[in-house]
Design an enzyme around this catalytic site. Structure first.
Site, PDB file in Angstrom:
ATOM      1  N   GLU A 411       0.814  -1.217   0.000  1.00  0.00           N
ATOM      2  CA  GLU A 411       0.000   0.000   0.000  1.00  0.00           C
ATOM      3  C   GLU A 411       0.847   1.266   0.000  1.00  0.00           C
ATOM      4  OE1 GLU A 411      -4.202  -1.388   1.870  1.00  0.00           O
ATOM      5  OE2 GLU A 411      -2.626  -1.052   3.333  1.00  0.00           O
ATOM      6  N   GLU A 491      -5.004 -10.093   0.334  1.00  0.00           N
ATOM      7  CA  GLU A 491      -5.815  -9.868   1.530  1.00  0.00           C
ATOM      8  C   GLU A 491      -7.276 -10.109   1.187  1.00  0.00           C
ATOM      9  OE1 GLU A 491      -5.317  -6.181   3.636  1.00  0.00           O
ATOM     10  OE2 GLU A 491      -3.137  -6.162   3.339  1.00  0.00           O
TER      11      GLU A 491
END
Length: 967
Positions: A411, A491
């Site tokens: 991220e 995820e």
């Protein structure tokens, strides 16, 4: 005094990154009690810190390794995406808590300083966030990159006696801009500190290349080093100098399922280095990830390092406990979110067998609040710091066979630095593919990867029919390349609170398409910190802004490492053996990637209404290779003339492993035999005597309140109910993420949490029947349900049918286009608090919901009422059981109260109401609150993920359900 903490550079004075290894060379642990003083600014206690003559006798002492905020100094802080300081890179605020550490130590008498040309090395395995180091007053240098080791050559500075080691650690540094990883900010010297003796002419760094050729089963071993040495592997008959390739005709490859390690040694200059060699090859071919020539499917979890008392300062026993729990729950892979773990964890992964995605200590998520302006991967100022973190990860971990993928970070948006990182890794280690999820071009990744797709989106990805990411043109070179990549779901299934749901649905899709190489649940453990009285603290318990609140409680384990119901559900969803009963046969599908089923035994047993029926044995399953199916005849079992006959077939470990005993269940299935209707045991005859004096309506031994029409007595049981119940204490997934998927907010907006009830007509059509009409709904709204409770006296028991018809406007006026559906359709009863235990026949023993029920088995179970509650750190809906055929409540001096569903009910039983549960007031109310429900909506994973699928919601329509009560 030099101050490095705002310098964007990665460090000064350090030795080159190198492999982590164990050897017989002398090693001195410097862990223990150090002198410590915390100051408010980056200047710490001032320039006198490294002075050996400084009197620190009045300082505190602190454990090393540890985090000072967990040792009574300052406070831990938690944020999810936000930086807890202004975004002004690389600068930090003046208020910057800084810990000064001092340790006095002597060298052992036999420390080999006399080795000609030998060196002494000081190693720190992890310091958060910037550590500046002095030895005996001499500045050695500094380092950033909190989850990575750094070393200094201290040969000239160390002395036999009276050494003074000083370390200044700033809580915030330029490195903190690269470490915004959805976790507690926990500063300090939190991993081991060691002094290493390195022999003259010895090996300082080496690389093990142990490839496997699946076509002929051969291996090739090459060990290169920075000095000449001898490589010996006795089991293979290998004895070659470094730099020489050894061809091994037949080897057993390493895999997570069969982690074959060949133990060997690398010797040079009087030192013997341990080798743990795993032969394996990793490649991407034909759009699939292959290990040892075979496709693999990761059944994985994301793992932060966490302990409720020690934070990220984990010991080896805790690491082993984690790995054993993973293996026992069918987890075969770990993504080291979002930084390299302690090196001992990777050694254990090599030994126990786990695929590892090793992730670099890089995340810049907080730049989202700056519109990604100044994001470090896109700024040349940060290039060396980012590359430094990459080098230190790869060099440290390159010799672990468990590490099969390098992840560039998490991220952190896009930027030219990722191109530099990619090129460096590919040149240094072409043997492993690369992963990076957040750059929509995926130019630097060998995988297409996403977080939290919906089931429909995942299906399209499996078919390679997904829409291109935002900013990528359809049919552009980036789009075409991405569609050809394997897909890694890095995820999914956000395990926050009660949940996650749909695990079996996700796994069914992941197993249906060749493109998928697996998935990693977010995440392994709740990040709760130890609080008073056995409680756990989350971010919201710390008075600081910004604050990530409860968002750190998103694991499959509770903070004390107790498995949650979500982990049991995952274990069932990802079981590596599929067992189904089809047309008189048992089909056994091997879902392992590399091993046959020879390590398993298949057992079966028969139960009638949950009671063993005396039938059982083993199945002789023929050899069955990876991803193959074998079929065996169905065991002969007699179907009972009354009741439900169920056969359970289990795959269990035939012999003990290092992580589980023989008989440990790997997979199971249940199938009902025949269709004999359930037999309900005869009930005692209705008493002919009158019940105790009580004003109201009566049906046999049942007494009703004449005004409300509610049941107030059944035989010897005083109770109250039912009341239409459409509410549940919201789960974390019900609350969603901000305004997204905010079901609980929608429910509260229309008043589902504050229903009021009105009784209308109470009718007696005959002496065996009572009909109660009513309406339930919230103040200020027209929506609600028109209810009809029809009671009938039958065979000494009391039959109840509930009809609930929606009325009014069910649209949420705040979001006029939405239709709000209730979380529950049920009936609530209040019972005497003396009831202590419940026995039931249905799904159990753990809690189950519409989208989280695969782990539950059909059987007869008995538990104390208090044991039915799941102690989520944040109180929320829990303890539901779907498909309950019947249940009985018992307590000292009380008649057993039995409820039979027609055919099934959901039930919960607890000592507080849903409203008290929502408020966190888990105090014994003096009553038992029993819900007998038509159904409850699923749990989903919308705390960070897609909306709950429609099929798991309670629709706004007419609902009818029935039950029989007897005492």
């Amino acid at each position: 005094m030099v101050d490095f903490h705002e310098d964007p550079g990665p460090g000064t004075g350090r030795r080159a990154a190198r492999a982590d290894f164990l050897s017989d060379a002398p090693r001195l642990s410097l862990n223990g009690r150090w002198r410590f003083r915390l100051s408010a600014t980056a200047q710490g206690t001032g320039p006198g810190l490294p002075d050996p003559e400084l009197d620190d006798s009045g300082w505190d002492t602190i454990r090393v390794p540890s985090h000072w905020v967990l040792e009574g100094h300052d406070r831990p802080l938690y944020t999810n995406t936000a930086y807890p300081f202004p975004i002004d890179p690389p600068r930090l605020p003046d208020d910057n808590p800084t810990g000064d550490y001092r340790l006095r130590f002597d060298l052992p008498d036999d420390w080999p300083q006399g080795w000609a040309g030998g060196r002494t090395v000081l190693r720190f395995q992890g310091v958060d966030s910037c550590g500046t180091v002095w030895l005996n007053g001499t500045l050695l240098g500094h380092s950033k990159g909190s989850r990575l080791p750094f070393e200094f050559d201290v040969t000239e500075a160390v002395r036999p006696r009276g050494n003074l080691l000083a370390v200044r650690v700033q809580r915030w540094s330029s490195g903190s801009y690269l470490e915004d990883q959805d976790m507690w900010w926990l500063p300090g010297v939190f991993r081991d500190v060691e002094l290493l003796s390195r022999p003259a002419g010895g090996i300082d760094d080496f690389t093990v290349s142990a490839s496997y050729d699946a076509s002929d089963g051969s291996g090739a071993l090459l060990v290169t080093a920075d000095a000449p040495g001898l490589v010996e592997v006795p089991a293979l008959g290998v004895a070659v100098p470094t730099g020489d390739r050894a061809a091994v005709p037949h080897v057993q490859p390493w895999s997570a399922e069969r982690p074959r390690l060949y133990r060997g040694t690398l010797t040079a200059a009087g030192e013997t280095i341990e080798l743990a060699i795993g032969f394996r090859s990793v490649e991407i071919a034909g759009g699939r990830l292959l290990v040892n020539g075979a496709p693999v499917l990761f059944r994985g979890v994301n793992r932060h390092e966490h302990h409720p008392e020690r934070g990220r300062a984990l010991d080896r026993d805790t690491m082993i406990r984690d790995i054993e729990l993973m293996k026992r729950h069918n987890v075969n892979a770990v993504r080291t979110a979002h930084y390299p773990p302690h090196p001992e964890f990777l050694r254990l992964c090599d030994e126990y067998g786990l695929w590892v995605v090793d992730e670099c200590d890089i995340e810049t998520h907080g730049f989202i609040y700056a519109g990604w302006e100044g994001n470090p991967p896109a700024e040349p100022m940060w290039r060396e710091a980012l590359l430094d973190r990459t080098r230190r990860m790869v060099e440290r971990d390159k010799n672990h066979p468990s590490v099969v993928i390098w992840s560039l970070g998490n991220e952190s948006g896009s930027g030219a630095a990722f191109g530099d990182i990619e090129r460096w890794i590919r040149e240094r280690d072409p043997s492993r593919p690369l992963h990076y999820e957040r750059d929509p071009s995926y130019r630097h990744s060998d995988f297409y990867s996403l977080m939290y797709p919906s089931l429909d989106d995942l299906e399209r990805i499996g078919q390679r029919k997904e829409e291109p990411p935002e900013g990528v043109a359809a049919e552009s070179p980036d789009d075409v390349r991405r569609r050809g990549l394997p897909f890694l779901l890095c995820e999914y299934a956000h395990a926050m609170g009660n949940g996650p749901g749909s695990l079996a649905d996700y796994q069914a899709i992941l197993e249906s398409y060749e493109r998928f190489c697996g998935a990693f649940v977010w995440e392994w453990i709740d990040h709760g910190l130890a609080g008073p009285g056995g409680t756990f603290l989350h971010g919201g318990d710390i008075d600081y802004e910004p604050n990530g609140g409860r968002y750190c409680l998103d694991g499959l384990l509770f903070p004390d490492r107790t498995p949650s119901p979500g982990l049991a559900e995952l274990r069932k969803a990802i079981e590596p053996v599929g067992i189904t009963v089809e047309a008189g046969e048992v089909a056994v599908t091997n879902k392992y990637d590399t091993v046959d089923l020879g390590h398993l035994e298949f057992r079966w047993r028969v139960e009638v209404d949950g009671i063993p029926a005396g039938h059982g044995g083993t199945l002789a399953v023929p050899p069955c290779g990876p991803r193959e199916t074998a079929r065996v005849p169905m065991p002969e079992a007699e179907v009972a003339s009354e009741g439900e006959t169920w056969i359970t077939i289990e795959a269990v470990l035939a012999t003990a492993t290092r992580w589980a005993p023989a008989g440990h269940v790997i997979a199971f299935t249940q199938t009902r035999l025949g269709t004999t209707p359930h037999h309900r045991p005869p009930l005692p005859a209705t008493s002919t005597g009158r019940p105790r004096a009580l004003d109201g309506l009566r049906l046999g031994e049942a007494v009703f309140d004449a005004r409300t029409g509610r049941l107030v007595r059944l035989g010897g049981v005083e109770l109250t109910g039912p009341v239409l119940d459409v509410w549940r204490a919201p789960t974390e997934n019900d609350r969603g993420q901000g305004p997204r998927n905010a079901l609980a907010a929608d429910w509260e907006a229309v008043g589902l949490d504050r229903f009021l009830h009105r009784t209308g007509d109470v009718e007696r059509p005959d002496d065996r029947t009572l009909v109660v009409h009513g309406r339930s709904g919230p103040a200020t709204r027209t929506l609600g349900f028109r209810t009809t409770y029809t009671w009938q006296r039958r065979d000494g028991a009391l039959h109840l049918r509930i009809d609930a018809e929606p009325v009014g406007d069910w649209h949420d006026t705040a979001y006029g286009h939405l239709t709000v559906s209730p979380p529950r359709m049920g009936a609530r009863f209040s019972l005497p608090g003396g009831y202590t235990d419940v026995e039931w026949f249905g799904l159990g023993p753990g809690e189950s919901y519409a989208d989280s029920r695969a782990a539950a088995r059909v059987g007869r179970f008995a538990l104390p009422i208090d044991a039915l509650q799941t102690p989520y750190v944040v109180p929320q809906e829990n303890g539901n059981h779907v498909e309950t055929r019947w249940l009985e409540l018992r307590g000292p001096g009380l008649p057993a109260l039995r409820v039979d569903g027609e055919p099934h009910l959901d039930f919960t039983a607890r000592r507080w109401t849903s409203e008290a549960l929502q408020a966190g007031q888990l105090l014994d109310s003096g009553r038992v609150w029993l819900n007998l429900d038509h159904g409850q909506q699923g749990v989903g994973s919308a705390s960070c993920g897609p909306a709950l699928p429609e099929r798991y919601r309670v629709p706004v329509r007419r609902h009818s359900w029935s039950m029989t009560l007897s005492a």
